[in-house]
Enzyme design. Structure first.
Site, short mmCIF file in Angstrom:
data_model
loop_
_atom_site.label_atom_id
_atom_site.label_comp_id
_atom_site.label_asym_id
_atom_site.label_seq_id
_atom_site.Cartn_x
_atom_site.Cartn_y
_atom_site.Cartn_z
N PRO A 1 0.81 -1.22 0.00
CA PRO A 1 0.00 0.00 0.00
C PRO A 1 0.85 1.28 0.00
O PRO A 1 1.81 1.38 0.74
CB PRO A 1 -0.82 -0.11 1.28
CG PRO A 1 -0.14 -1.14 2.11
CD PRO A 1 0.61 -2.03 1.20
N GLU A 2 0.46 2.21 -0.84
CA GLU A 2 1.10 3.52 -0.89
C GLU A 2 0.04 4.57 -0.55
O GLU A 2 -1.06 4.22 -0.15
CB GLU A 2 1.73 3.74 -2.27
CG GLU A 2 2.77 2.66 -2.60
CD GLU A 2 3.45 2.86 -3.95
OE1 GLU A 2 3.49 3.99 -4.45
OE2 GLU A 2 3.96 1.87 -4.50
N HIS B 1 -3.39 -14.38 11.58
CA HIS B 1 -2.30 -13.42 11.75
C HIS B 1 -2.77 -12.11 12.36
O HIS B 1 -2.17 -11.06 12.10
CB HIS B 1 -1.59 -13.19 10.43
CG HIS B 1 -0.93 -14.43 9.90
ND1 HIS B 1 0.20 -14.96 10.48
CD2 HIS B 1 -1.27 -15.27 8.89
CE1 HIS B 1 0.54 -16.06 9.83
NE2 HIS B 1 -0.34 -16.27 8.87
N ARG C 1 3.02 -10.88 7.61
CA ARG C 1 4.48 -10.83 7.74
C ARG C 1 4.95 -9.93 8.88
O ARG C 1 6.14 -9.83 9.14
CB ARG C 1 5.10 -10.38 6.40
CG ARG C 1 4.83 -11.43 5.32
CD ARG C 1 5.25 -10.97 3.96
NE ARG C 1 6.71 -10.97 3.82
CZ ARG C 1 7.32 -10.64 2.70
NH1 ARG C 1 6.63 -10.27 1.65
NH2 ARG C 1 8.63 -10.65 2.64
#
Ligand SMILES: [Zn+2]
Length: 283
Positions: free
Chosen positions: A2-3, A98, A116
């Site tokens: 994501p930006e 997660h 992650r």
């Protein structure tokens, strides 16, 4: 990954859902994402406080919380890293494997999930304070941008990733912006002409604004028939509708340029892929 546009779309989505909600419980399942805040400090600070607002700075989410009676309000910084997602889910829904942090908001949970664990949810907001101008605001001016670029000899593609120069651009939109501005990604930052800097400045604003527009027009329900309110990036082939960024060069190696039909090329700059059209981006 994501930006700015994806984080902006998420911010607009979450803001009304969180406003006024009280945090009744705090479960930290992966303390790493809080760093440098400790689990204990995080829990003690958040318990009993209320979400008052949400804004975006660069690629960061800034949650504003009202303190408990008699205590000061504070900010919480969120960053999605590579694989992070932040969303609300009904209490009875099972938690994702997660889930790194779960905030109990009464009938719903606020969940920060990260396969992650490269993202952040922390009381340390200093990272947002070190950022350069917000590209879609009036703080981002062509003259200041031109002066800043003069200080660097590195390739312009590499400098666009420098968050102190301009905030929120990552690897995907750096390629997109340079294609729009018709500037070679290899061009040294300090060798751009005033005309090129102006084109680049305009391209940054246009590309980011259009991506926000594109993402905002798609409902955030990409889980097939399930209205799970999850925010997915890129293509989810099994979904009936999905938000796919309208990218013109990124990840299009070998495909025809949308301007000139010559094949798009990929090269590696500072270990990251750059996509460009050698014919259209000669300047
Ligand atoms: Zn071309």
């Amino acid at each position: 990954m994501p930006e700015l546009p994806e984080v902006e779309v998420l911010t607009r989505h979450l803001r009304p859902l969180l406003r006024g909600k009280t945090i009744h419980g705090v479960a930290v399942r992966r303390a790493k994402v809080l760093r440098p805040t400790s689990s204990r400090e995080f829990r003690q600070t958040l318990l009993g406080t209320k979400f008052a607002g949400l804004s975006r700075r660069g690629k960061y989410l800034l949650f504003q919380l009202n303190g408990r009676a008699g205590t000061k309000g504070f900010k919480l910084l969120g960053h999605l890293g590579m694989t992070g997602r932040m969303f609300l889910a009904r209490k009875q829904q099972p938690l994702p494997v997660h889930a790194a942090v779960v905030l109990d908001l009464g009938r719903e949970n606020f969940i920060y999930e990260d396969t992650r664990y490269f993202g952040r949810l922390t009381l340390d907001v200093s990272a947002a304070e070190k950022l350069g101008p917000e590209p879609l605001s009036g703080d981002f001016q062509p003259a200041t941008f031109a002066r800043a670029l003069k200080r660097f000899r590195q390739a312009i593609k590499f400098k666009l990733l420098d968050q102190t120069l301009v905030a929120g651009i990552g690897n995907i939109y750096a390629s997109e912006v340079l294609f729009r501005a018709r500037i070679s990604p290899k061009r040294a930052a300090n060798r751009l002409t005033p005309e090129q800097v102006k084109r680049l400045w305009r391209a940054i604003r246009e590309v980011l604004a259009e991506a926000i527009q594109g993402g905002s027009t798609v409902p955030l329900n990409f889980g097939g028939n399930r209205s799970d309110e999850l925010f997915y990036f890129g293509r989810a082939p099994e979904a009936s509708d999905y938000y796919e960024e309208q990218l013109r060069v990124y990840d299009r190696e070998g495909q025809p340029c949308l301007n000139c039909r010559q094949p798009i090329r990929r090269m590696t700059q500072a270990t990251r892929s750059t996509f460009y059209c050698p014919h259209c981006q000669r300047g």
